[in-house]
Scaffold this motif. Structure first.
Motif, PDB file in Angstrom:
ATOM      1  N   VAL A   1       7.967  40.265  68.359  1.00 19.30           N
ATOM      2  CA  VAL A   1       7.407  39.552  67.059  1.00 19.30           C
ATOM      3  C   VAL A   1       7.837  40.692  66.046  1.00 19.30           C
ATOM      4  O   VAL A   1       7.126  41.632  65.775  1.00 19.30           O
ATOM      5  N   SER A   2       8.650  40.245  65.360  1.00 18.95           N
ATOM      6  CA  SER A   2       9.444  41.006  64.237  1.00 18.95           C
ATOM      7  C   SER A   2       9.084  40.531  62.769  1.00 18.95           C
ATOM      8  O   SER A   2       9.675  39.250  62.639  1.00 18.95           O
ATOM      9  N   LEU A   3       8.573  41.177  62.041  1.00 15.62           N
ATOM     10  CA  LEU A   3       8.565  41.091  60.630  1.00 15.62           C
ATOM     11  C   LEU A   3       9.952  41.636  59.914  1.00 15.62           C
ATOM     12  O   LEU A   3      10.026  42.862  60.043  1.00 15.62           O
ATOM     13  N   GLY A   4      10.531  40.838  59.343  1.00 18.94           N
ATOM     14  CA  GLY A   4      11.984  41.192  58.694  1.00 18.94           C
ATOM     15  C   GLY A   4      11.836  41.748  57.289  1.00 18.94           C
ATOM     16  O   GLY A   4      11.007  41.216  56.469  1.00 18.94           O
ATOM     17  N   ILE A   5      12.661  42.787  56.898  1.00 13.28           N
ATOM     18  CA  ILE A   5      12.926  43.215  55.686  1.00 13.28           C
ATOM     19  C   ILE A   5      14.391  42.978  55.112  1.00 13.28           C
ATOM     20  O   ILE A   5      15.166  43.585  56.093  1.00 13.28           O
ATOM     21  N   ASN A   6      14.611  42.170  54.363  1.00 16.23           N
ATOM     22  CA  ASN A   6      15.898  42.255  53.861  1.00 16.23           C
ATOM     23  C   ASN A   6      16.296  42.848  52.289  1.00 16.23           C
ATOM     24  O   ASN A   6      15.535  42.457  51.321  1.00 16.23           O
ATOM     25  N   LEU A   7      16.814  43.850  52.434  1.00 22.54           N
ATOM     26  CA  LEU A   7      17.417  44.362  51.245  1.00 22.54           C
ATOM     27  C   LEU A   7      18.324  44.149  50.258  1.00 22.54           C
ATOM     28  O   LEU A   7      18.970  44.871  49.553  1.00 22.54           O
ATOM     29  N   LEU A   8      19.107  42.968  50.805  1.00 23.17           N
ATOM     30  CA  LEU A   8      20.076  42.379  50.286  1.00 23.17           C
ATOM     31  C   LEU A   8      19.936  41.059  49.150  1.00 23.17           C
ATOM     32  O   LEU A   8      18.667  40.565  49.328  1.00 23.17           O
ATOM     33  N   PRO A   9      20.526  40.555  48.588  1.00 23.78           N
ATOM     34  CA  PRO A   9      20.448  39.543  47.613  1.00 23.78           C
ATOM     35  C   PRO A   9      20.043  38.370  48.430  1.00 23.78           C
ATOM     36  O   PRO A   9      20.448  38.098  49.754  1.00 23.78           O
ATOM     37  N   PRO A  10      19.329  37.379  48.278  1.00 23.53           N
ATOM     38  CA  PRO A  10      18.793  36.250  49.044  1.00 23.53           C
ATOM     39  C   PRO A  10      19.943  35.186  49.138  1.00 23.53           C
ATOM     40  O   PRO A  10      20.021  34.252  50.212  1.00 23.53           O
ATOM     41  N   ASP A  11      21.004  35.175  48.170  1.00 18.31           N
ATOM     42  CA  ASP A  11      22.018  34.135  48.217  1.00 18.31           C
ATOM     43  C   ASP A  11      23.223  34.453  48.972  1.00 18.31           C
ATOM     44  O   ASP A  11      24.202  33.464  48.669  1.00 18.31           O
ATOM     45  N   GLY A  12      23.316  35.386  49.423  1.00 15.94           N
ATOM     46  CA  GLY A  12      24.622  35.710  50.116  1.00 15.94           C
ATOM     47  C   GLY A  12      24.547  36.984  50.966  1.00 15.94           C
ATOM     48  O   GLY A  12      23.598  37.649  51.161  1.00 15.94           O
ATOM     49  N   LYS A  13      25.784  37.258  51.543  1.00 20.70           N
ATOM     50  CA  LYS A  13      25.963  38.442  52.456  1.00 20.70           C
ATOM     51  C   LYS A  13      26.582  39.662  51.911  1.00 20.70           C
ATOM     52  O   LYS A  13      27.777  39.441  51.112  1.00 20.70           O
ATOM     53  N   VAL A  14      26.121  40.835  51.712  1.00 23.31           N
ATOM     54  CA  VAL A  14      26.551  42.000  51.430  1.00 23.31           C
ATOM     55  C   VAL A  14      26.809  43.006  52.612  1.00 23.31           C
ATOM     56  O   VAL A  14      25.684  43.443  52.791  1.00 23.31           O
ATOM     57  N   CYS A  15      27.729  43.440  52.988  1.00 23.06           N
ATOM     58  CA  CYS A  15      27.966  44.315  54.013  1.00 23.06           C
ATOM     59  C   CYS A  15      29.277  45.020  54.107  1.00 23.06           C
ATOM     60  O   CYS A  15      30.124  44.539  53.587  1.00 23.06           O
ATOM     61  N   SER A  16      28.968  46.329  54.743  1.00 19.89           N
ATOM     62  CA  SER A  16      30.348  47.191  54.609  1.00 19.89           C
ATOM     63  C   SER A  16      30.949  46.914  55.928  1.00 19.89           C
ATOM     64  O   SER A  16      32.080  47.393  56.035  1.00 19.89           O
TER      65      SER A  16
ATOM     66  N   ASP B   1      -2.070  39.871  54.354  1.00 18.49           N
ATOM     67  CA  ASP B   1      -2.141  38.321  55.017  1.00 18.49           C
ATOM     68  C   ASP B   1      -2.407  38.548  56.339  1.00 18.49           C
ATOM     69  O   ASP B   1      -3.090  37.863  57.117  1.00 18.49           O
ATOM     70  N   MET B   2      -1.332  39.173  57.083  1.00 23.52           N
ATOM     71  CA  MET B   2      -1.279  39.097  58.642  1.00 23.52           C
ATOM     72  C   MET B   2      -2.429  40.045  58.926  1.00 23.52           C
ATOM     73  O   MET B   2      -3.001  39.656  60.221  1.00 23.52           O
ATOM     74  N   LYS B   3      -3.030  40.818  58.391  1.00 26.50           N
ATOM     75  CA  LYS B   3      -4.113  41.528  58.924  1.00 26.50           C
ATOM     76  C   LYS B   3      -5.294  40.823  58.957  1.00 26.50           C
ATOM     77  O   LYS B   3      -6.283  40.803  59.953  1.00 26.50           O
ATOM     78  N   GLU B   4      -5.439  39.941  57.782  1.00 25.05           N
ATOM     79  CA  GLU B   4      -6.460  38.895  57.971  1.00 25.05           C
ATOM     80  C   GLU B   4      -6.349  37.801  58.887  1.00 25.05           C
ATOM     81  O   GLU B   4      -7.528  37.173  59.459  1.00 25.05           O
ATOM     82  N   ARG B   5      -5.271  37.220  58.788  1.00 26.06           N
ATOM     83  CA  ARG B   5      -5.002  35.730  59.504  1.00 26.06           C
ATOM     84  C   ARG B   5      -4.209  36.090  60.756  1.00 26.06           C
ATOM     85  O   ARG B   5      -4.006  35.045  61.513  1.00 26.06           O
ATOM     86  N   GLY B   6      -3.289  37.086  60.887  1.00 26.59           N
ATOM     87  CA  GLY B   6      -2.466  37.001  61.923  1.00 26.59           C
ATOM     88  C   GLY B   6      -1.151  36.466  61.620  1.00 26.59           C
ATOM     89  O   GLY B   6      -0.885  35.822  60.274  1.00 26.59           O
ATOM     90  N   PRO B   7      -0.180  36.575  62.478  1.00 28.96           N
ATOM     91  CA  PRO B   7      -0.390  37.191  63.813  1.00 28.96           C
ATOM     92  C   PRO B   7      -0.014  38.669  63.538  1.00 28.96           C
ATOM     93  O   PRO B   7       0.494  39.169  62.453  1.00 28.96           O
ATOM     94  N   VAL B   8      -0.250  39.556  64.777  1.00 28.69           N
ATOM     95  CA  VAL B   8      -0.097  40.868  64.591  1.00 28.69           C
ATOM     96  C   VAL B   8       1.218  41.162  65.086  1.00 28.69           C
ATOM     97  O   VAL B   8       1.838  40.687  66.203  1.00 28.69           O
ATOM     98  N   PRO B   9       2.293  41.841  64.130  1.00 30.36           N
ATOM     99  CA  PRO B   9       3.630  42.026  64.439  1.00 30.36           C
ATOM    100  C   PRO B   9       3.757  43.197  65.668  1.00 30.36           C
ATOM    101  O   PRO B   9       2.831  44.105  65.766  1.00 30.36           O
ATOM    102  N   ASP B  10       4.815  42.954  66.424  1.00 22.21           N
ATOM    103  CA  ASP B  10       4.998  44.281  67.025  1.00 22.21           C
ATOM    104  C   ASP B  10       5.932  45.297  66.486  1.00 22.21           C
ATOM    105  O   ASP B  10       6.032  46.377  66.911  1.00 22.21           O
TER     106      ASP B  10
END
Length: 258
Positions: free
Chosen positions: A21-36, A72-81
């Motif tokens: 169970v993975s909570l994701g973090i995206n450090l790139l713009p929301p509207d496209g792909k930026v990759c090396s 919010d997850m601490k209060e209501r779940g789910p607990v991530p792995d």
């Protein structure tokens, strides 16, 4: 073509084949792909197909959104792995990546101290001292090495700018085992050329480099979703099992995702 892009700095949680169970973090713009890299199998599509028109999320923005989501997850779940840096491209490309990692570790310790922090990276920026330093602090430092054949890298991973495999191997060895290697195995063809890296031609030299790197584990997997490159096919369970057996024969810990 079905393409997966993440519209927010924090997304999920989603179920990861390898991490749970993975909570994701995206450090790139929301509207496209930026990759090396511009991998022909990337679920986010090709760089040229999704030009971004918005800026990178700021360090403060990521901190606020992540803090609120964890509360919010601490209060209501789910607990991530796991909290996983992935998203719409290469996370280590963000200029504040080291500081954002430090923020994330602090928030993790505050809300879910048992949760792992993972980074999925294509290795193009690990030679930067600040990136190298902070990657050693995360629980799962997961770095890509699909092959040690330069022609294959140029054709399938398609790195931007100069990319030296020999330098990359040395950088990976410098982690002294505090690294996991992830490798995509696939078959089929692209523009009429084979992309099969399951054969001994690719696997045997790759295993030799894996031995030199001495990672804590190797994660081998194959395509799971629609790809921008047409003609690509999954490696079979039998082929992945054969590669697993070769790694285990060398006492290299391995995880297989079919």
């Amino acid at each position: 073509m079905s393409t997966i892009l993440f519209p927010t700095p924090v997304f999920g949680p989603v179920h990861s084949r390898r991490l749970g169970v993975s909570l994701g973090i995206n450090l790139l713009p929301p509207d496209g792909k930026v990759c090396s890299f511009d991998c022909i199998y990337c679920e986010c599509g090709l760089n040229g197909d999704f030009r971004t028109h918005t800026p990178l999320p700021t360090r403060q923005e990521v901190y606020i959104v992540l803090k609120n989501r964890l509360a919010d997850m601490k209060e209501r779940g789910p607990v991530p792995d796991v909290i996983t840096f992935a998203g719409n491209g290469e996370p280590t490309a963000h200029p504040d990546f080291p500081d954002i990692i430090e923020d994330t570790l602090c928030l993790r310790d505050q809300y879910f101290p048992q949760v792992k922090v993972s980074v999925l990276s294509n290795v193009t920026f690990i030679s930067r001292p600040e990136v190298f330093r902070v990657l050693q602090k995360v629980d799962n430092n997961i770095l890509k090495l699909d092959t040690v054949d330069k022609d294959y890298v140029d054709f399938v991973n398609r790195p931007a700018g100069k990319f030296r495999l020999d330098k990359l191997i040395e950088d990976l060895k410098a982690f002294q085992g505090r690294v996991s290697i992830q490798t995509m195995f696939l078959k089929g063809s692209y523009h009429g050329q084979s992309v099969d890296n399951t054969t001994d031609r690719y696997v045997i030299p790759w295993i030799k480099s894996i031995q030199e790197i001495s990672p804590r584990e190797v994660m081998i997997y194959t395509i799971d979703r629609e790809t921008p490159g047409k003609g690509l096919k999954k490696a079979s369970p039998e082929e992945l099992d054969h590669i697993r057996d070769l790694l285990e024969k060398e006492n290299i810990p391995v995880i297989v995702s079919y």
